[in-house]
Motif scaffolding. Sequence first.
Motif, PDB file in Angstrom:
ATOM      1  N   LYS B  40      15.323 -50.517-121.666  1.00 33.56           N
ATOM      2  CA  LYS B  40      16.209 -51.826-121.565  1.00 33.56           C
ATOM      3  C   LYS B  40      17.389 -51.414-120.963  1.00 33.56           C
ATOM      4  CE  LYS B  40      17.553 -55.456-124.671  1.00 33.56           C
ATOM      5  NZ  LYS B  40      16.703 -56.602-124.102  1.00 33.56           N
ATOM      6  N   ALA B  42      18.045 -49.034-118.702  1.00 37.03           N
ATOM      7  CA  ALA B  42      17.579 -48.650-117.445  1.00 37.03           C
ATOM      8  C   ALA B  42      17.490 -49.993-116.498  1.00 37.03           C
ATOM      9  CB  ALA B  42      16.588 -47.745-116.988  1.00 37.03           C
ATOM     10  N   GLN B  44      19.007 -52.444-116.343  1.00 39.51           N
ATOM     11  CA  GLN B  44      20.024 -53.100-115.267  1.00 39.51           C
ATOM     12  C   GLN B  44      19.959 -52.502-113.894  1.00 39.51           C
ATOM     13  OE1 GLN B  44      24.074 -51.624-116.324  1.00 39.51           O
ATOM     14  NE2 GLN B  44      22.993 -49.713-117.670  1.00 39.51           N
ATOM     15  N   TYR B  46      17.518 -51.877-112.306  1.00 39.38           N
ATOM     16  CA  TYR B  46      16.290 -52.345-111.343  1.00 39.38           C
ATOM     17  C   TYR B  46      16.086 -53.860-111.353  1.00 39.38           C
ATOM     18  CZ  TYR B  46      15.250 -47.437-111.321  1.00 39.38           C
ATOM     19  OH  TYR B  46      15.544 -46.105-111.090  1.00 39.38           O
ATOM     20  N   TYR B  48      15.372 -55.697-113.951  1.00 39.00           N
ATOM     21  CA  TYR B  48      14.290 -56.439-114.893  1.00 39.00           C
ATOM     22  C   TYR B  48      14.756 -56.768-116.130  1.00 39.00           C
ATOM     23  CZ  TYR B  48      13.404 -51.682-116.676  1.00 39.00           C
ATOM     24  OH  TYR B  48      13.274 -50.471-117.439  1.00 39.00           O
ATOM     25  N   ASP B  49      16.136 -56.101-116.906  1.00 34.71           N
ATOM     26  CA  ASP B  49      16.605 -56.443-117.833  1.00 34.71           C
ATOM     27  C   ASP B  49      18.236 -56.143-117.780  1.00 34.71           C
ATOM     28  OD1 ASP B  49      17.874 -56.448-120.433  1.00 34.71           O
ATOM     29  OD2 ASP B  49      15.795 -55.974-121.161  1.00 34.71           O
ATOM     30  N   THR B  51      20.738 -56.981-119.686  1.00 36.76           N
ATOM     31  CA  THR B  51      21.501 -56.931-121.213  1.00 36.76           C
ATOM     32  C   THR B  51      22.889 -56.167-120.973  1.00 36.76           C
ATOM     33  OG1 THR B  51      19.359 -57.318-122.313  1.00 36.76           O
ATOM     34  CG2 THR B  51      21.211 -56.535-123.582  1.00 36.76           C
ATOM     35  N   VAL B  52      22.837 -54.806-120.555  1.00 36.94           N
ATOM     36  CA  VAL B  52      23.997 -54.213-120.534  1.00 36.94           C
ATOM     37  C   VAL B  52      25.030 -54.828-119.797  1.00 36.94           C
ATOM     38  CG1 VAL B  52      24.720 -51.784-119.900  1.00 36.94           C
ATOM     39  CG2 VAL B  52      22.401 -52.103-120.602  1.00 36.94           C
TER      40      VAL B  52
END
Lengths: 179, 198
Positions: B40, B42, B44, B46, B48-49, B51-52
């Motif tokens: 999750k 990582a 950020q 790429y 795809y997620d 959240t960070v």
Amino acid sequence: MSEQSIPEFRKTSYFNPYVGGVLLGLVLLAAFYISGRGLGASGAVKSAVVAGVETIAPSHAENTKFYSDYADAHPNGPLKSWLVFEMLGVLIGGFISGAIHGRLKLQVEHSPKITSRKRLIFALAGGILFGIGSQLGRGCTSGSALSGMAVLSMGGFISMIFIFGTAYALAYFVRKLWI
Amino acid sequence: MGPLIVYENITQNTNLFFAFLIGIGFGFVLEASGFSSSRKLAGQFYGYDTTVIKVFFTAAITAGIGLLIFGLFGWIDLDLIYINPYYKWSTIVGGMIMGAGFILGGFCPGTSFTGVAIGKIDAMIFVGGLLLGILIFTEGYPIFEGLYMAAYKGTPRVSSMMGISDGLFLLGLVIVAFGMFYVAEWAEKKFPLKEGSK
């Protein structure tokens, strides 16, 4: 897409990220209000390293300038520090959240395209680099970047830009680890 | 008035107890936001997620605005809070090394501890790496010292360097953050994690 192909982190429910962000900001604000300082993480690991060296090789620690300077600056011993107590709390807080949300599970998390062994080798390499970098940078993502940005410090913004900027710049070359 | 450690004369041990409680809140929020998962985190890098980015910037502007308001109402003495010192070259080089560690290891130090707390073996190995990396620094300190101590700039704050008020700078930061949130939401739709599609 079959049930099995959905990554585990997609099957479990997390806080809305903006809600999580506000809560994290309030925890950080509490740290400033109560203790006059921000959050951190790598400093606690450094305390553990110094305590380990002092225990295993006491004469080496006494005769090496870095450790003797550290001992002078921390008269109560390396482990009686704000960050050490905070990070013990992090382990407990993380465990409580994991227990409540049903995420406690001993496992190696990795992309299905790589093996567990490869994941662990890169986790070790990443940890070593983060360990060295956090010492040079006087703090990691929490202590230098996040806490530094909250007080609008130059060091905080420069840390954030170079941590995230470098990771983005290298992402393409190591994409097979993650996607 | 805050910081309580200075104005309310709380003892050192009470302060450490508060550190422990603050840590519980810190760890709980990190885990509950998904920071115990390297995949999750990582995401950020790429798209795809993201959240960070959302959590990190929301937290920074929340705490920044909170400090501004606390200062304006006289609830906290902002002259007494810790501002990290700025050593130009060690901050830049340290940041680059940390960035490489982030994309290879998938964690940063704080998040790896929440991974350890819920049983992630990769997080435990990452923490082992942290211990080794820090030992390399402490043992090799004479090698790093020149870079570590170079170009000390004091404890500058970006707002004063730009000659604007903290409030105005924070307003700008909020606008930048909202722009990043917009891009982040777009990226998640544009770059979904294509797993099992092959």
